[in-house]
Design a protein around this motif. Structure first.
Motif, short mmCIF file in Angstrom:
data_model
loop_
_atom_site.label_atom_id
_atom_site.label_comp_id
_atom_site.label_asym_id
_atom_site.label_seq_id
_atom_site.Cartn_x
_atom_site.Cartn_y
_atom_site.Cartn_z
N ALA A 1 -13.15 -11.25 2.55
CA ALA A 1 -11.90 -10.19 1.57
C ALA A 1 -10.85 -9.57 1.14
O ALA A 1 -10.81 -9.57 3.11
N SER A 2 -9.73 -10.42 0.62
CA SER A 2 -8.38 -9.99 0.92
C SER A 2 -7.78 -9.07 -0.13
O SER A 2 -8.13 -9.70 -1.77
N PHE A 3 -8.02 -7.54 -0.62
CA PHE A 3 -7.54 -6.99 -1.82
C PHE A 3 -5.91 -7.29 -2.05
O PHE A 3 -5.96 -7.58 -2.87
N ASN A 4 -4.78 -7.84 -0.87
CA ASN A 4 -3.76 -8.48 -1.51
C ASN A 4 -4.45 -9.66 -2.23
O ASN A 4 -3.48 -10.32 -3.66
N TYR A 5 -4.46 -10.83 -1.91
CA TYR A 5 -5.10 -12.49 -2.65
C TYR A 5 -5.95 -11.30 -4.02
O TYR A 5 -5.32 -12.61 -5.32
N ALA A 6 -6.76 -10.93 -3.98
CA ALA A 6 -7.57 -10.07 -4.71
C ALA A 6 -6.40 -9.40 -6.45
O ALA A 6 -6.36 -10.04 -6.94
N VAL A 7 -5.37 -8.92 -5.92
CA VAL A 7 -4.61 -7.99 -6.98
C VAL A 7 -3.51 -9.45 -7.17
O VAL A 7 -2.97 -9.29 -8.32
N GLU A 8 -3.33 -10.12 -6.45
CA GLU A 8 -2.37 -11.21 -6.83
C GLU A 8 -2.36 -12.31 -7.75
O GLU A 8 -2.29 -12.40 -8.90
N SER A 9 -4.07 -12.53 -8.02
CA SER A 9 -4.60 -12.67 -8.66
C SER A 9 -4.84 -12.48 -9.96
O SER A 9 -4.97 -12.79 -10.92
N ILE A 10 -4.96 -11.35 -9.72
CA ILE A 10 -4.86 -10.91 -11.59
C ILE A 10 -3.94 -10.24 -12.01
O ILE A 10 -3.72 -10.55 -13.26
N ARG A 11 -2.85 -10.34 -10.98
CA ARG A 11 -1.37 -10.51 -11.88
C ARG A 11 -1.03 -12.10 -11.96
O ARG A 11 -0.37 -12.38 -14.10
N GLU A 12 -1.40 -12.87 -11.71
CA GLU A 12 -0.66 -14.78 -12.13
C GLU A 12 -1.95 -14.91 -12.99
O GLU A 12 -1.51 -15.58 -13.81
N LYS A 13 -2.98 -14.79 -12.21
CA LYS A 13 -4.33 -15.66 -13.73
C LYS A 13 -4.35 -14.94 -14.50
O LYS A 13 -4.50 -15.42 -15.90
N LEU A 14 -4.72 -13.55 -14.72
CA LEU A 14 -4.67 -12.31 -15.90
C LEU A 14 -3.48 -12.53 -16.73
O LEU A 14 -3.81 -11.12 -17.83
#
Length: 761
Positions: free
Chosen positions: A186-199
């Motif tokens: 689990a990675s908090f920063n990775y998940a936040v980054e994917s929300i920023r980039e993909k969504l």
């Protein structure tokens, strides 16, 4: 005005006794919230809380991100369930269909009502599986806000994107919950980054995790600069402590939190002018002095405007972080009055509600879930259904507490209720108090429209946007065990169609078999399963077929004469028409009339001609599939006096079929959008397999330690793909499918298909 209120309170008193009975008989309730002693006032607040305190929310996510587990925890902490349900054990409240419990997926969206710290929350659990996107779409129209649940180790997945786009379309404000923070990887920063980039969304970090993976202990509340730690010995996660962060005990954590809070304040100030003025005015020197309430109000405004999304984290399975999520729902998501619907102004406080789901209950018959937008709903009153243009009577009103229901005497705007007694209302229908109320509203809409010079169909403006029902792509025959059971099967399918409009049922005119048309393999399988469980019918499914379409490539002329004598009447019709291909894609044929006939035809003859054309287009000459992208022009129609309209239709239909047979034809097949998530070790066998399936790979992205392959594959080649993919990758890969469009087959594939169908190969 006073008298109805007195009546109302006496009704409430009468209902109090019944309510108590219900509570005693219902299982799984520790107590009904707010029902203390014989306090009539609190009962009234249970039934109709103030509209500002209502939150209609949904939980949306990719399959397996943990929606249902999150829902279970929410119900447990709000006091509605005594034990923690678990998807893996199959004892959750909202997955109440047997199929859902077996497969561990949510198909039907169950609505559950509960209270949290004085707020009434109506929660609608939506499915994440692609075959059920219609269910998700249907719920989003009823929600005022949504919680998007993500798997913290995977970030944004294929289905998340689809559901997010649907929420964008319906303009639903949302907050994000990064679940599974305790999962390895689990990675908090990775998940936040994917929300920023993909969504393409702006995440506002309202929490930071304390530890990740196995080390996850709790979260930091950035807004209030507090840490929330869950007691590791507690089974249910009810006891957690909230401590302010101090320089002495947590200097590193305090520094991180202060930086995160300052970044959050700057982010919100950029998006909200009112908050920016406040920050620059009073608190420009020191952000630490800014009160949490002011920041929360600003985040609420930004969430409503959908310029950013608040992000929280936790682990529903390990019971961490769910209570703060509930607080965030009440703080940041809108109440019904904060969502403005254009059509409400025409109703001026009259009843206007939307039937968003139909369930069939063995004892009570059809139960219809309603979202009330304005006015109020009472049992024993007549209502008018605009879509079906019929008037029905509601016999009882219930509040849905998962799969148990509590009877209530009335319901006001903003609430969600279950109605009993509606026989004809189907999913997506708009309900008003009477036909005259609908007409008055349409007159107001028309007057307003004239002012604004808008050319809108008035009835359409009164209807709450209907659900767009996708065209089914799979079909198969369904047979009852014996002909005596055919009426039972017809009844079962009729009930299931009211519940699920994406299921279509038709009769094959040649063989007389019943054909099921659905959204995918899983969809048809579940329908088959439900007929067996709920209606006790052991049916047989034929092999799954793909819904092909046909089109013509050149224009053709044809004439036909029909001459019949029935009894002492002579029926004589001569038709001359032309069929030509169209540039734009359309399932229905475009019908035109040549100048020579346009003026002479009566309305009845026109209708008969159009009926004939439509019936001929249902079965094309190659496979008997529907013909699309067709324009038909009538050049002459000579009718002998006394000829019936059915004869005209029959002649037109025969003539058009003759024309279609003469034309050059091609088959169109459904093309699916495929996304496969696979680890690097298995990437090459998966790609090789897709190449054999006439797949067209668009791109391969890398996500942490796996690859995501996106591309297009013809539906005919993807039958049973899930088993093949599991075998190829030892069960480690996942995939999702969506219909992209219909595309012409190449001549070689087309001739193979035709020889297969005619039994030559």
């Amino acid at each position: 005005m006073n008298q109805p209120q007195n009546m109302c309170s006496s009704k409430i008193r009468a209902n109090l006794k019944r309510l108590k009975l219900h509570v005693l008989l219902g299982r799984n309730y520790s107590s009904l919230p707010g029902l203390i002693g014989n306090d009539i006032k609190s009962l009234h607040s249970i039934i109709n809380p103030p509209i500002a305190k209502i939150r209609n929310i949904g939980i949306m996510a990719h399959i397996d991100a943990g929606k249902t587990t999150t829902t279970e925890r929410i119900l447990y902490y709000s006091g509605y369930t005594r034990s923690l349900g678990d998807v893996d054990d199959g004892d959750t409240v909202t997955d109440f269909m047997a199929q859902e419990r077996e497969r561990g997926i949510t198909i039907q969206s169950a609505a559950v009502t509960f209270d949290w710290k004085g707020y009434r929350i109506n929660l609608i659990d939506t499915p994440g599986h692609v075959d059920f996107t219609l269910e998700v779409e249907r719920c989003l129209r009823v929600l005022d806000g949504a919680v998007a649940v993500f798997d913290a180790s995977a970030g944004v997945e294929a289905q998340t994107l689809t559901v997010w786009r649907q929420a964008d379309k319906h303009k639903v404000p949302r907050i994000c919950f990064l679940n599974k923070m305790d999962k390895t990887g689990a990675s908090f920063n990775y998940a936040v980054e994917s929300i920023r980039e993909k969504l393409k969304a702006k995440p506002l970090l309202l929490q930071l995790p304390i530890g990740e993976g196995k080390a996850f202990k709790g979260v930091v509340d950035v807004v209030g600069k507090e840490k929330l730690l869950w007691n590791p010995n507690s089974d249910d996660g009810k006891d957690f402590e909230r401590k302010p962060l101090l320089e002495t005990s947590d200097p590193k954590l305090l520094k991180e939190t202060t930086e995160a809070r300052n970044a959050l304040i700057e982010q919100v100030a950029d998006l909200d002018d009112e908050f920016a003025d406040l920050v620059l005015g009073e608190f420009s020197e020191n952000f630490d002095l800014l009160p949490a309430e002011k920041l929360q109000t600003a985040i609420h405004r930004v969430t409503l405007a959908q310029t950013a999304v608040p992000v929280l984290c936790g682990s529903a399975l390990k019971n961490k972080g769910v209570q703060p999520l509930l607080d965030a729902v009440t703080l940041y998501l809108p109440s019904p009055e904060e969502r403005n619907c254009e059509f409400l102004q025409w109703y001026k406080g009259d009843l206007c509600a939307l039937a968003f789901k139909v369930l069939h209950d063995k004892q009570r018959g059809p139960l219809v879930f309603m979202r009330i937008y304005s006015g109020m709903l009472k049992p024993q009153t007549a209502i008018h259904n605009i879509n079906g243009n019929c008037t029905e009577r509601i016999s009882r009103l219930l509040l849905p507490f998962a799969d148990q229901h509590i009877e209530i005497p009335l319901l006001t705007a903003g609430n969600i209720a279950l109605t009993v007694g509606l026989k004809h209302t189907a999913t997506g229908d708009t309900v008003v108090s009477s036909q005259s109320s609908a007409l008055a509203a349409s007159r107001r809409a028309k007057r307003e429209g004239e002012k604004k010079q808008k050319e809108n169909g008035e009835a359409e403006r009164l209807l709450l946007a209907g659900v767009e029902i996708p065209e089914p792509v799979f079909f198969c025959t369904i047979e009852p065990p014996s002909m005596a059971k055919q009426p039972d099967l017809d009844h079962a399918l009729k009930c299931l169609q009211r519940e699920d409009p994406s299921l279509k049922v038709k009769l094959d005119p040649d063989s007389g078999q019943t054909i099921l048309c659905g959204m995918g393999e899983l969809h048809i399988e579940i329908i088959h399963d439900r007929i067996k469980r709920e209606y006790g019918l052991e049916t047989y499914l034929g092999p799954l077929q793909v819904a092909y379409r046909e089109a013509i490539l050149n224009s053709v002329h044809a004439t036909d004469t029909l001459d019949r004598t029935l009894g002492d009447k002579r029926h004589l019709v001569t038709v001359e028409l032309e069929a030509k291909p169209m540039e734009t894609s359309s399932l229905l044929p475009i019908i035109e009339y040549a100048a020579s006939v346009a003026g002479e035809l009566s309305q009845a003859s026109r209708e008969a001609f159009e009926n004939g054309v439509h019936s001929a287009c249902l079965q094309g000459p190659l496979l008997g599939s529907p013909v699309q992208d067709l324009a038909v022009t009538l050049h002459s129609l000579v009718i002998h006096p006394g000829t019936s309209t059915t004869m005209i239709s029959a002649c037109v239909s025969r003539c058009l079929q003759k024309a279609l047979k003469k034309a050059e034809k091609q088959i169109l097949e459904p093309l699916m959008n495929l996304e496969v998530t696979v680890t690097r070790d298995y990437l090459s066998p998966v790609l090789a397999d897709l190449a054999q399936r006439r797949g067209n790979i668009q791109e391969i992205q890398s996500r942490q330690d796996s690859n995501v392959v996106t591309g297009f594959v013809p539906l005919a080649e993807i039958m049973g793909y899930s088993t093949v993919l599991r075998t190829l990758t030892s069960g480690s890969a996942t995939f999702s499918l969506e219909l992209s469009n219909y595309q012409a087959m190449n001549p070689q594939d087309q001739s193979t298909l035709l020889s297969q169908r005619s039994g030559l190969s």
